[in-house]
Design a protein around this motif. Sequence first.
Motif, mmCIF file in Angstrom:
data_model
loop_
_atom_site.group_PDB
_atom_site.id
_atom_site.type_symbol
_atom_site.label_atom_id
_atom_site.label_comp_id
_atom_site.label_asym_id
_atom_site.label_seq_id
_atom_site.Cartn_x
_atom_site.Cartn_y
_atom_site.Cartn_z
ATOM 1 N N GLN A 1 12.382 -0.114 12.240
ATOM 2 C CA GLN A 1 13.635 0.104 11.507
ATOM 3 C C GLN A 1 14.652 -0.981 11.826
ATOM 4 O O GLN A 1 15.318 -1.513 10.930
ATOM 5 C CB GLN A 1 14.194 1.488 11.851
ATOM 6 C CG GLN A 1 13.343 2.634 11.332
ATOM 7 C CD GLN A 1 13.701 3.967 11.962
ATOM 8 O OE1 GLN A 1 14.300 4.021 13.047
ATOM 9 N NE2 GLN A 1 13.332 5.055 11.311
ATOM 10 N N LYS A 2 14.757 -1.307 13.104
ATOM 11 C CA LYS A 2 15.721 -2.317 13.540
ATOM 12 C C LYS A 2 15.379 -3.696 12.973
ATOM 13 O O LYS A 2 16.247 -4.411 12.472
ATOM 14 C CB LYS A 2 15.750 -2.361 15.072
ATOM 15 C CG LYS A 2 16.727 -3.355 15.688
ATOM 16 C CD LYS A 2 16.762 -3.178 17.202
ATOM 17 C CE LYS A 2 17.680 -4.186 17.881
ATOM 18 N NZ LYS A 2 17.131 -5.555 17.849
ATOM 19 N N ARG A 3 14.109 -4.057 13.027
ATOM 20 C CA ARG A 3 13.690 -5.369 12.555
ATOM 21 C C ARG A 3 13.882 -5.507 11.040
ATOM 22 O O ARG A 3 14.270 -6.575 10.551
ATOM 23 C CB ARG A 3 12.234 -5.627 12.924
ATOM 24 C CG ARG A 3 11.963 -5.728 14.413
ATOM 25 C CD ARG A 3 12.472 -7.009 15.031
ATOM 26 N NE ARG A 3 11.734 -8.184 14.570
ATOM 27 C CZ ARG A 3 11.914 -9.404 15.061
ATOM 28 N NH1 ARG A 3 12.820 -9.607 16.008
ATOM 29 N NH2 ARG A 3 11.210 -10.430 14.616
ATOM 30 N N SER B 1 0.805 -1.226 0.000
ATOM 31 C CA SER B 1 0.000 0.000 0.000
ATOM 32 C C SER B 1 0.837 1.274 0.000
ATOM 33 O O SER B 1 0.273 2.373 0.069
ATOM 34 C CB SER B 1 -0.947 -0.009 1.207
ATOM 35 O OG SER B 1 -1.747 -1.180 1.196
ATOM 36 N N GLY B 2 2.166 1.142 -0.046
ATOM 37 C CA GLY B 2 3.025 2.326 -0.132
ATOM 38 C C GLY B 2 2.973 3.207 1.095
ATOM 39 O O GLY B 2 2.976 4.437 0.988
ATOM 40 N N LEU B 3 2.940 2.599 2.285
ATOM 41 C CA LEU B 3 2.769 3.373 3.514
ATOM 42 C C LEU B 3 4.081 3.963 4.019
ATOM 43 O O LEU B 3 5.149 3.380 3.842
ATOM 44 C CB LEU B 3 2.162 2.494 4.612
ATOM 45 C CG LEU B 3 0.849 1.789 4.287
ATOM 46 C CD1 LEU B 3 0.313 1.097 5.531
ATOM 47 C CD2 LEU B 3 -0.172 2.755 3.722
ATOM 48 N N ARG B 4 3.963 5.122 4.654
ATOM 49 C CA ARG B 4 5.090 5.696 5.392
ATOM 50 C C ARG B 4 5.253 4.923 6.697
ATOM 51 O O ARG B 4 4.318 4.267 7.168
ATOM 52 C CB ARG B 4 4.846 7.170 5.704
ATOM 53 C CG ARG B 4 4.685 8.079 4.488
ATOM 54 C CD ARG B 4 4.401 9.511 4.943
ATOM 55 N NE ARG B 4 4.309 10.441 3.829
ATOM 56 C CZ ARG B 4 3.163 10.804 3.235
ATOM 57 N NH1 ARG B 4 2.006 10.286 3.675
ATOM 58 N NH2 ARG B 4 3.150 11.659 2.233
ATOM 59 N N LEU B 5 6.443 5.058 7.298
ATOM 60 C CA LEU B 5 6.703 4.380 8.568
ATOM 61 C C LEU B 5 5.697 4.818 9.629
ATOM 62 O O LEU B 5 5.096 3.989 10.320
ATOM 63 C CB LEU B 5 8.136 4.664 9.031
ATOM 64 C CG LEU B 5 8.522 4.150 10.423
ATOM 65 C CD1 LEU B 5 8.327 2.640 10.523
ATOM 66 C CD2 LEU B 5 9.974 4.522 10.745
ATOM 67 N N SER C 1 22.134 -4.476 4.264
ATOM 68 C CA SER C 1 21.721 -4.180 5.649
ATOM 69 C C SER C 1 21.256 -2.746 5.840
ATOM 70 O O SER C 1 20.781 -2.379 6.912
ATOM 71 C CB SER C 1 22.878 -4.469 6.615
ATOM 72 O OG SER C 1 23.989 -3.652 6.323
ATOM 73 N N SER C 2 21.398 -1.900 4.810
ATOM 74 C CA SER C 2 20.958 -0.500 4.933
ATOM 75 C C SER C 2 19.464 -0.343 4.629
ATOM 76 O O SER C 2 18.962 0.782 4.540
ATOM 77 C CB SER C 2 21.763 0.396 3.982
ATOM 78 O OG SER C 2 21.516 0.041 2.627
ATOM 79 N N LEU C 3 18.766 -1.454 4.464
ATOM 80 C CA LEU C 3 17.332 -1.399 4.178
ATOM 81 C C LEU C 3 16.590 -0.640 5.278
ATOM 82 O O LEU C 3 16.817 -0.847 6.460
ATOM 83 C CB LEU C 3 16.773 -2.820 4.082
ATOM 84 C CG LEU C 3 15.260 -2.922 3.861
ATOM 85 C CD1 LEU C 3 14.888 -2.499 2.449
ATOM 86 C CD2 LEU C 3 14.763 -4.338 4.135
ATOM 87 N N HIS C 4 15.692 0.242 4.868
ATOM 88 C CA HIS C 4 14.853 0.965 5.824
ATOM 89 C C HIS C 4 13.419 0.976 5.299
ATOM 90 O O HIS C 4 13.177 0.716 4.101
ATOM 91 C CB HIS C 4 15.373 2.387 6.056
ATOM 92 C CG HIS C 4 15.536 3.184 4.790
ATOM 93 N ND1 HIS C 4 14.488 3.837 4.184
ATOM 94 C CD2 HIS C 4 16.622 3.403 4.015
ATOM 95 C CE1 HIS C 4 14.919 4.448 3.090
ATOM 96 N NE2 HIS C 4 16.207 4.201 2.962
ATOM 97 N N PRO C 5 12.426 1.241 6.154
ATOM 98 C CA PRO C 5 11.020 1.140 5.741
ATOM 99 C C PRO C 5 10.672 1.957 4.503
ATOM 100 O O PRO C 5 9.878 1.519 3.669
ATOM 101 C CB PRO C 5 10.258 1.658 6.978
ATOM 102 C CG PRO C 5 11.159 1.345 8.122
ATOM 103 C CD PRO C 5 12.552 1.543 7.597
ATOM 104 N N HIS C 6 11.265 3.144 4.371
ATOM 105 C CA HIS C 6 10.915 3.993 3.238
ATOM 106 C C HIS C 6 11.367 3.376 1.913
ATOM 107 O O HIS C 6 10.816 3.721 0.858
ATOM 108 C CB HIS C 6 11.523 5.392 3.424
ATOM 109 C CG HIS C 6 10.501 6.486 3.318
ATOM 110 N ND1 HIS C 6 9.385 6.549 4.129
ATOM 111 C CD2 HIS C 6 10.402 7.543 2.472
ATOM 112 C CE1 HIS C 6 8.666 7.605 3.795
ATOM 113 N NE2 HIS C 6 9.251 8.213 2.793
ATOM 114 N N MET C 7 12.370 2.491 1.947
ATOM 115 C CA MET C 7 12.792 1.824 0.714
ATOM 116 C C MET C 7 11.670 0.957 0.163
ATOM 117 O O MET C 7 11.529 0.803 -1.059
ATOM 118 C CB MET C 7 14.053 1.001 0.944
ATOM 119 C CG MET C 7 15.336 1.817 0.874
ATOM 120 S SD MET C 7 16.819 0.816 1.128
ATOM 121 C CE MET C 7 16.853 -0.159 -0.374
#
Length: 302
Positions: free
Chosen positions: A225-227, A148-152, A239-245
């Motif tokens: 973010q950590k998970r 759904s393209g959600l923000r964190l 490992s630099s993956l973040h929710p906004h990606m």
Amino acid sequence: MVMQAAEAEWLERFLEHLQSERRLSAHTSNNYQRDLQNFLNFCNEREFEQWSSLLEADIRNYIASRHRKGLAGSSLSRELSALRSFYNYLLREEVVTLNPAQGVRAPKTPRKLPKTLDVDQTARLLQIDDDDPLAVRDAALMELIYSSGLRLAEVVGLDLGSLDLRDATVKVVGKGSKERMVPVGRLALQAVEKWLKVRGSLAKVEETALFVSKRGSRISDRSVQKRLKEWAVKQGLDSSLHPHMLRHSFASHMLESSSDLRAVQELLGHADISTTQIYTHLDFQHLAKVYDKAHPRARKRR
């Protein structure tokens, strides 16, 4: 000489206004507080005693001083936005007669294209075969962000009542407390339904949040973010993956398939279509790479 106490108190009143009247998120309010504190420090260093004594030239000097400290154009734009909002509030309260930040613009810096996962990388990340409740939660959370393209902040803020499983939609509260209804994909629905079956083993009885921590309360931004970083490593990704990606990947993949910029704008909750247009550059980069590899006149000699 520092800003008079009565004047400095207007900052506190403004921050209360942001939470009580504009109902901004805690994250956004904290950004306002930090940016305006920096500005207050600047005013004290320059010995301004009243907000009404500042002129446009003073705001320009402040932005220039922040730029010299290495702040990027995007950060300076955010600080200017905070100043404009603060002075508009002071205008409303008749503390000042003009907004000195109104005509000031931040220096432009090249816009960085957001990092995304390709379709195969996304599929690898979301291929979680684990019945541990936390793993089930994480799979549902990531599927929902990507579907759904959600923000964190949007996914963390979801309540049980936000989802309509029958209609396959989710009601999202975005920036500026604006609500939008977004479709939820089949695989995301399946992942969420699986999570709802085990949610009760973690959630406190009175907790309304859709996604909860192992302590039973609403999951935090930091925890998500950590998970995600941990899952990226487990699934053999960067490992630099973040929710906004995942949100960026959603937008990029939607545009690659549909080319419907307006629809993607609505789905993402962008107020300005120029914000969505950055994903068309990502799409063009992909096409350019395909062209370079495939066209006989474009391929480099080995």
